[in-house]
Design a protein around this motif. Structure first.
Motif, short mmCIF file in Angstrom:
data_model
loop_
_atom_site.label_atom_id
_atom_site.label_comp_id
_atom_site.label_asym_id
_atom_site.label_seq_id
_atom_site.Cartn_x
_atom_site.Cartn_y
_atom_site.Cartn_z
N SER A 255 59.62 -57.00 -125.94
CA SER A 255 59.07 -56.32 -127.01
C SER A 255 60.42 -55.71 -127.87
CB SER A 255 58.14 -55.11 -126.94
OG SER A 255 57.98 -54.42 -128.10
N GLU A 256 61.26 -55.04 -127.15
CA GLU A 256 62.62 -54.83 -127.64
C GLU A 256 63.56 -55.90 -128.32
OE1 GLU A 256 64.50 -52.06 -125.08
OE2 GLU A 256 62.95 -50.67 -125.18
N ASP A 259 61.98 -57.42 -131.50
CA ASP A 259 62.20 -56.29 -132.73
C ASP A 259 63.79 -56.34 -133.11
OD1 ASP A 259 61.35 -54.09 -134.49
OD2 ASP A 259 63.20 -52.99 -133.36
N GLY A 260 64.69 -56.56 -132.05
CA GLY A 260 65.99 -56.46 -132.56
C GLY A 260 66.45 -57.79 -133.04
N TYR A 263 62.06 -60.63 -135.21
CA TYR A 263 60.69 -61.18 -135.15
C TYR A 263 59.48 -59.83 -135.44
CZ TYR A 263 62.29 -65.29 -132.72
OH TYR A 263 62.98 -66.10 -132.50
N SER A 264 58.28 -60.33 -136.05
CA SER A 264 57.49 -59.44 -136.48
C SER A 264 56.85 -58.79 -135.29
CB SER A 264 56.05 -60.02 -137.54
OG SER A 264 55.82 -61.18 -136.77
N ASP A 265 56.68 -59.20 -134.23
CA ASP A 265 56.03 -58.84 -133.03
C ASP A 265 56.45 -59.67 -131.86
OD1 ASP A 265 54.16 -60.95 -133.12
OD2 ASP A 265 52.58 -59.26 -134.01
N GLN A 266 55.89 -59.17 -130.51
CA GLN A 266 56.19 -60.10 -129.49
C GLN A 266 55.55 -61.36 -129.67
OE1 GLN A 266 55.99 -57.99 -125.87
NE2 GLN A 266 55.96 -59.61 -124.46
#
Length: 311
Positions: A255-256, A259-260, A263-266
């Motif tokens: 997830s981190e 985000d880094g 990407y919009s989400d995982q």
């Protein structure tokens, strides 16, 4: 060129063989033309059928591939790495590949010694006047692409006594050639993201029209793949490198990392990773560190270790 290999980086896993896998990274003067040279030699080890697959991601790079010993068969796109998948033998002992918009899998019927020179597609287009887009997802005999001077270099590499000598021959051929032809405005770039940004800057400042559509058309002509594809591969590579670094201190937090990398989400990261590599992120991570056939991913990721240390 600077050489790295699995043993020198302290990489080891019980499931992996002692097959020789090495990568040479270019000197600064060649970094806008050459991304790397990769070599794999399995002649001294006994590999099972499953260990003789080779998994490679989508890439904007072009390649010259030499088979010094052994053979390979390329699986049809979208098929899994198993004996029932349709496949065809590669067309020659010295081959050219264009950029690939999808992951590829090949299989070696027996022991093999192979080397690949990975070239930036825009630089190769500048040197030879070819259209990389004409070779997307294609493997052809090198003689279909290169003139006599290049083919003489390919023959010398084929005849050299060892891989270090082969890399030296490549360097001796390309360095003076590129120094004569390299535009001064081109900036060195290791990661795909930096290379893509450089392409965008050159396309926007070329003086041939600066609308977004014109810039995107110019980039596709130079690189062979559309800008959207290049952005996708760039982000996936960043997450892959970050995951390799995170492996040193524990399992990656997807997830981190998603985000880094923007990407919009995982779930978005997962979909894009499957599209580019054929595998979701966690399976790719596991197989990179445990599966013999993911040797190219190990070399690619571990080559960044001196530059990307965990905090």
């Amino acid at each position: 060129m600077h050489k790295v290999d699995e043993s020198s980086l302290g990489f080891a896993a019980p499931a992996l063989s002692a097959a020789r896998c090495e990568m040479w990274l270019p000197r600064a003067s060649l970094s806008t033309l050459v991304r790397a040279v990769m070599s794999r030699d399995t002649r001294a080890v006994a590999l099972g059928s499953e260990q003789r697959y080779n998994h490679l991601p989508a890439t904007p790079l072009c390649s010259i591939i030499w088979y010094f010993s052994g053979e390979a068969e390329l699986l049809e796109p979208g098929y899994p790495a198993d004996a029932a998948s349709p496949r065809a033998p590669l067309p020659d002992r010295v081959m050219f590949t264009g950029p690939f918009s999808r992951p590829t899998v090949s299989w070696n019927p027996g022991p093999v010694h192979v080397m690949a020179l990975l070239l930036q597609s825009d630089a190769l287009a500048h040197l030879l006047g070819i259209d990389p887009g004409a070779y997307v997802n294609r493997v052809v005999p090198a003689a279909e692409v290169f003139d006599g001077e290049w083919m003489a270099m390919c023959a010398a590499v084929q005849a050299a006594p060892d891989d270090d000598a082969r890399v030296a021959l490549v360097e001796q051929f390309l360095d003076p050639l590129w120094q004569r032809r390299r535009p001064e405005s081109w900036l060195p770039a290791r990661a795909y993201a930096d290379w893509t940004r450089n392409l965008m800057m050159r396309a926007a400042n070329s003086g041939l029209g600066r609308s977004l559509r014109q810039v995107e058309r110019r980039i596709k002509h130079w690189a062979g793949l559309p800008l959207r594809e290049l952005h996708g591969i760039s982000r996936a590579e960043r997450v892959f490198f970050d995951a390799v670094v995170a492996e040193r201190s524990g399992r990656p937090n997807w997830s981190e990392l998603a985000d880094g990398a923007g990407y919009s989400d995982q779930s978005h990261l997962c979909r894009q990773t499957v599209r580019i590599t054929g595998f979701p992120p966690e399976e790719l991570r596991r197989r990179t560190f445990e599966d013999e056939s993911f040797w190219a991913y190990r070399l690619w990721g571990m080559s960044e270790q001196p530059l990307r240390r965990p905090e």
